[in-house]
Design a protein around this motif. Structure first.
Motif, PDB file in Angstrom:
ATOM      1  N   CYS A  61      -7.669  -2.487   6.789  1.00  0.00           N
ATOM      2  CA  CYS A  61      -7.079  -2.415   5.557  1.00  0.00           C
ATOM      3  C   CYS A  61      -5.483  -1.638   5.849  1.00  0.00           C
ATOM      4  CB  CYS A  61      -7.442  -2.060   4.393  1.00  0.00           C
ATOM      5  SG  CYS A  61      -9.176  -3.044   3.986  1.00  0.00           S
ATOM      6  N   CYS A  64      -2.088  -2.553   7.346  1.00  0.00           N
ATOM      7  CA  CYS A  64      -1.096  -2.921   6.733  1.00  0.00           C
ATOM      8  C   CYS A  64      -0.654  -2.098   5.761  1.00  0.00           C
ATOM      9  CB  CYS A  64      -1.440  -4.375   6.104  1.00  0.00           C
ATOM     10  SG  CYS A  64      -1.615  -5.555   7.256  1.00  0.00           S
ATOM     11  N   HIS A  65      -1.580  -1.633   5.041  1.00  0.00           N
ATOM     12  CA  HIS A  65      -1.610  -0.630   3.819  1.00  0.00           C
ATOM     13  C   HIS A  65      -1.439   0.743   4.179  1.00  0.00           C
ATOM     14  CE1 HIS A  65      -2.348  -3.884   0.671  1.00  0.00           C
ATOM     15  NE2 HIS A  65      -3.148  -4.514   1.554  1.00  0.00           N
ATOM     16  N   ALA A  75       2.389  -3.368   3.734  1.00  0.00           N
ATOM     17  CA  ALA A  75       1.876  -3.834   2.302  1.00  0.00           C
ATOM     18  C   ALA A  75       1.816  -2.490   1.487  1.00  0.00           C
ATOM     19  CB  ALA A  75       0.517  -4.633   2.483  1.00  0.00           C
ATOM     20  N   LEU A  78      -2.038   1.951  -1.737  1.00  0.00           N
ATOM     21  CA  LEU A  78      -3.322   1.427  -2.448  1.00  0.00           C
ATOM     22  C   LEU A  78      -4.058   2.554  -3.128  1.00  0.00           C
ATOM     23  CD1 LEU A  78      -4.699  -1.566  -0.558  1.00  0.00           C
ATOM     24  CD2 LEU A  78      -3.129  -1.473  -2.675  1.00  0.00           C
ATOM     25  N   ARG A  84      -2.845   0.956 -11.290  1.00  0.00           N
ATOM     26  CA  ARG A  84      -1.825   0.397 -11.408  1.00  0.00           C
ATOM     27  C   ARG A  84      -2.327  -1.241 -11.739  1.00  0.00           C
ATOM     28  NH1 ARG A  84       0.531   1.086  -6.086  1.00  0.00           N
ATOM     29  NH2 ARG A  84      -0.256  -1.179  -5.645  1.00  0.00           N
ATOM     30  N   ARG A  85      -3.264  -1.815 -11.281  1.00  0.00           N
ATOM     31  CA  ARG A  85      -3.521  -3.055 -11.461  1.00  0.00           C
ATOM     32  C   ARG A  85      -5.115  -3.320 -12.115  1.00  0.00           C
ATOM     33  NH1 ARG A  85       0.919  -4.325 -10.477  1.00  0.00           N
ATOM     34  NH2 ARG A  85       1.744  -4.510  -8.472  1.00  0.00           N
ATOM     35  N   TRP A  93      -8.065 -10.282  -6.596  1.00  0.00           N
ATOM     36  CA  TRP A  93      -7.034 -10.427  -5.530  1.00  0.00           C
ATOM     37  C   TRP A  93      -7.797 -10.390  -3.991  1.00  0.00           C
ATOM     38  CZ3 TRP A  93      -1.899 -10.801  -5.155  1.00  0.00           C
ATOM     39  CH2 TRP A  93      -1.463 -10.457  -3.903  1.00  0.00           C
ATOM     40  N   ARG A 107       0.047 -13.523  -8.598  1.00  0.00           N
ATOM     41  CA  ARG A 107       0.999 -12.994  -7.521  1.00  0.00           C
ATOM     42  C   ARG A 107       2.534 -13.201  -8.295  1.00  0.00           C
ATOM     43  NH1 ARG A 107       3.911 -14.765  -3.055  1.00  0.00           N
ATOM     44  NH2 ARG A 107       3.333 -13.219  -1.199  1.00  0.00           N
ATOM     45  N   HIS A 113       5.314  -9.057  -5.753  1.00  0.00           N
ATOM     46  CA  HIS A 113       4.989  -9.937  -4.895  1.00  0.00           C
ATOM     47  C   HIS A 113       5.862 -11.302  -5.002  1.00  0.00           C
ATOM     48  CE1 HIS A 113       0.752  -8.397  -6.276  1.00  0.00           C
ATOM     49  NE2 HIS A 113       0.964  -7.784  -5.337  1.00  0.00           N
ATOM     50  N   HIS A 115       8.001 -11.224  -2.157  1.00  0.00           N
ATOM     51  CA  HIS A 115       8.340 -11.534  -0.796  1.00  0.00           C
ATOM     52  C   HIS A 115       7.335 -12.353  -0.036  1.00  0.00           C
ATOM     53  CE1 HIS A 115       5.120  -8.816  -0.098  1.00  0.00           C
ATOM     54  NE2 HIS A 115       5.443  -7.885  -1.032  1.00  0.00           N
ATOM     55  N   ARG A 117       5.439 -11.949   2.616  1.00  0.00           N
ATOM     56  CA  ARG A 117       4.386 -11.341   3.338  1.00  0.00           C
ATOM     57  C   ARG A 117       2.864 -11.682   2.553  1.00  0.00           C
ATOM     58  NH1 ARG A 117       6.461  -5.218   3.286  1.00  0.00           N
ATOM     59  NH2 ARG A 117       8.474  -5.790   3.458  1.00  0.00           N
ATOM     60  N   MET A 119      -1.737 -11.488   2.502  1.00  0.00           N
ATOM     61  CA  MET A 119      -2.693 -10.929   3.021  1.00  0.00           C
ATOM     62  C   MET A 119      -3.838 -11.905   3.351  1.00  0.00           C
ATOM     63  SD  MET A 119      -4.703  -8.145   0.972  1.00  0.00           S
ATOM     64  CE  MET A 119      -6.431  -8.250   0.673  1.00  0.00           C
ATOM     65  N   PHE A 122     -10.430 -12.060   3.916  1.00  0.00           N
ATOM     66  CA  PHE A 122     -11.462 -11.370   4.692  1.00  0.00           C
ATOM     67  C   PHE A 122     -12.803 -12.119   4.577  1.00  0.00           C
ATOM     68  CE2 PHE A 122      -8.028  -8.523   4.571  1.00  0.00           C
ATOM     69  CZ  PHE A 122      -8.007  -8.060   5.804  1.00  0.00           C
TER      70      PHE A 122
HETATM   71  C1  HEC Z   1      -2.336  -8.192   7.465  1.00  0.00           C
HETATM   72  C2  HEC Z   1      -2.078  -7.284   6.480  1.00  0.00           C
HETATM   73  C3  HEC Z   1      -2.924  -7.145   5.244  1.00  0.00           C
HETATM   74  C4  HEC Z   1      -4.087  -6.422   5.631  1.00  0.00           C
HETATM   75  C5  HEC Z   1      -5.136  -6.402   6.956  1.00  0.00           C
HETATM   76  C6  HEC Z   1      -4.785  -6.189   4.313  1.00  0.00           C
HETATM   77  N1  HEC Z   1      -3.962  -6.379   3.196  1.00  0.00           N
HETATM   78 FE1  HEC Z   1      -3.828  -6.031   1.352  1.00  0.00          FE
HETATM   79  N2  HEC Z   1      -1.848  -6.948   1.211  1.00  0.00           N
HETATM   80  C7  HEC Z   1      -1.385  -7.169   2.000  1.00  0.00           C
HETATM   81  C8  HEC Z   1      -0.135  -7.946   1.482  1.00  0.00           C
HETATM   82  C9  HEC Z   1       1.256  -8.292   2.561  1.00  0.00           C
HETATM   83  C10 HEC Z   1      -0.223  -7.686   0.196  1.00  0.00           C
HETATM   84  C11 HEC Z   1       0.985  -7.856  -0.828  1.00  0.00           C
HETATM   85  C12 HEC Z   1       1.037  -9.443  -0.820  1.00  0.00           C
HETATM   86  C13 HEC Z   1       1.966 -10.041  -1.882  1.00  0.00           C
HETATM   87  O1  HEC Z   1       2.850  -9.062  -2.170  1.00  0.00           O
HETATM   88  O2  HEC Z   1       1.832 -11.179  -2.296  1.00  0.00           O
HETATM   89  C14 HEC Z   1      -1.236  -7.268  -0.087  1.00  0.00           C
HETATM   90  C15 HEC Z   1      -1.778  -6.756  -1.443  1.00  0.00           C
HETATM   91  C16 HEC Z   1      -3.186  -6.057  -1.407  1.00  0.00           C
HETATM   92  C17 HEC Z   1      -3.536  -5.722  -2.809  1.00  0.00           C
HETATM   93  C18 HEC Z   1      -2.747  -5.805  -4.246  1.00  0.00           C
HETATM   94  C19 HEC Z   1      -1.694  -4.826  -4.307  1.00  0.00           C
HETATM   95  C20 HEC Z   1      -1.017  -4.583  -5.482  1.00  0.00           C
HETATM   96  O3  HEC Z   1      -0.316  -3.737  -5.664  1.00  0.00           O
HETATM   97  O4  HEC Z   1      -0.899  -5.668  -6.231  1.00  0.00           O
HETATM   98  C21 HEC Z   1      -4.796  -5.201  -2.877  1.00  0.00           C
HETATM   99  C22 HEC Z   1      -5.582  -4.507  -3.887  1.00  0.00           C
HETATM  100  C23 HEC Z   1      -4.976  -5.148  -1.474  1.00  0.00           C
HETATM  101  N3  HEC Z   1      -3.875  -5.769  -0.638  1.00  0.00           N
HETATM  102  C24 HEC Z   1      -6.303  -4.736  -0.741  1.00  0.00           C
HETATM  103  C25 HEC Z   1      -6.644  -4.870   0.532  1.00  0.00           C
HETATM  104  C26 HEC Z   1      -7.804  -4.514   1.181  1.00  0.00           C
HETATM  105  C27 HEC Z   1      -8.898  -3.832   0.377  1.00  0.00           C
HETATM  106  C28 HEC Z   1      -7.670  -4.701   2.592  1.00  0.00           C
HETATM  107  C29 HEC Z   1      -8.997  -4.647   3.435  1.00  0.00           C
HETATM  108  C30 HEC Z   1     -10.201  -5.358   3.062  1.00  0.00           C
HETATM  109  C31 HEC Z   1      -6.563  -5.027   2.656  1.00  0.00           C
HETATM  110  N4  HEC Z   1      -5.615  -5.470   1.758  1.00  0.00           N
HETATM  111  C32 HEC Z   1      -6.100  -5.714   3.872  1.00  0.00           C
HETATM  112  C33 HEC Z   1      -1.698  -7.412   3.444  1.00  0.00           C
HETATM  113  C34 HEC Z   1      -2.626  -6.909   4.050  1.00  0.00           C
END
Ligand code: HEC
Length: 153
Positions: A61, A64-65, A75, A78, A84-85, A93, A107, A113, A115, A117, A119, A122
Motif C-alpha cells: 500500500c 502509492c500511499h 495516492a 492514510l 477523515r472517512r 473502498w 468517489r 477523487h 483525478h 488515478r 487504486m 486487491f
Molecule cells: C497502485 C497504487 C495504489 C496502491 C498500491 C494502493 N492504493 Fe489506495 N488509493 C490509490 C489511489 C490513486 C487512491 C485515490 C483514488 C481516487 O481518488 O479515486 C486511493 C485511495 C485509497 C483510500 C481512500 C482515501 C481517501 O482519502 O478517500 C484508501 C482507504 C486506500 N486507498 C487504502 C489502500 C490500502 C489499504 C492499500 C493496500 C491494501 C492501498 N490503498 C493500495 C492508489 C493505490
C-alpha cells in the motif's frame, strides 16, 4: 599564554565537561519519562491491527500511499483516513472496487477523487479488510503532533 594551560586546567575541563553532559543526559531522560505516556498508543495495537500492518506491507500500500509521511506520493495520505472517512467508508473502498455502484457514488461525492488515478482491486476478503481498518485506526491514534496539517492529507 600557552604555559597557563596547565594539566589541572585540562583535568577540570574534562571533569566539568563530563559532569555537564551527564546532567544534560539525566534531564533528557527525565523529560522523556515524563512525557512518554502522551505517546502511548499501545491500547490500539490489537492482534487485528498487527495483522493489518502485515497486509499493508505485503500488498505494498505504501508503494502509492504515505502513512504519516512515509511512502509514495501517488495516492492520499492514510495516517488520518480513519477520522477523515470513517471505518465504513474505508471498508467499502477497499472491498468493492473498482466498478461497484456504491464505490462510484462515493468517489464522485469526494473532493479528492476528481483525478484519474485509480487504486487496484486487491481481492481481499472481509477479515483482511477489517484487519486493515484496525491498522488504520491504530495509525490514526498515533500522536503525530497534528500532522498532517491539512485534514485531507
Ligand atoms: C497502485 C497504487 C495504489 C496502491 C498500491 C494502493 N492504493 Fe489506495 N488509493 C490509490 C489511489 C490513486 C487512491 C485515490 C483514488 C481516487 O481518488 O479515486 C486511493 C485511495 C485509497 C483510500 C481512500 C482515501 C481517501 O482519502 O478517500 C484508501 C482507504 C486506500 N486507498 C487504502 C489502500 C490500502 C489499504 C492499500 C493496500 C491494501 C492501498 N490503498 C493500495 C492508489 C493505490
Amino acid at each position: 599564554m600557552a604555559a597557563s594551560f596547565t594539566k589541572s586546567t585540562a583535568r577540570n575541563i574534562f571533569y566539568g565537561g563530563s559532569l555537564f553532559f551527564v546532567l544534560v543526559f539525566l534531564a533528557m531522560t527525565f523529560q522523556t519519562e515524563r512525557t512518554i505516556s502522551k505517546y502511548d498508543n499501545s491500547a490500539n495495537l490489537t492482534p487485528a491491527a498487527i495483522r493489518g500492518k502485515k497486509l499493508w506491507e505485503v500488498n505494498n500500500c505504501g508503494g502509492c500511499h504515505t502513512l504519516l509521511g512515509e511512502g509514495a506520493y501517488f495516492a492520499p495520505e492514510l495516517g488520518n483516513v480513519y477520522t477523515r472517512r470513517g471505518p465504513a467508508f474505508i471498508k467499502m473502498w477497499i472491498m468493492s472496487r473498482p466498478t461497484n455502484e456504491q464505490w462510484l457514488k462515493a468517489r464522485a461525492a469526494s473532493p479528492v477523487h476528481t483525478h484519474r488515478r485509480q487504486m487496484p482491486n486487491f481481492n481481499l476478503n472481509e477479515q483482511q479488510v477489517d484487519d486493515l481498518v484496525e491498522f488504520l485506526k491504530y495509525t490514526n491514534g498515533i500522536n503525530s503532533g497534528n500532522w498532517p496539517p491539512n485534514k485531507e492529507g
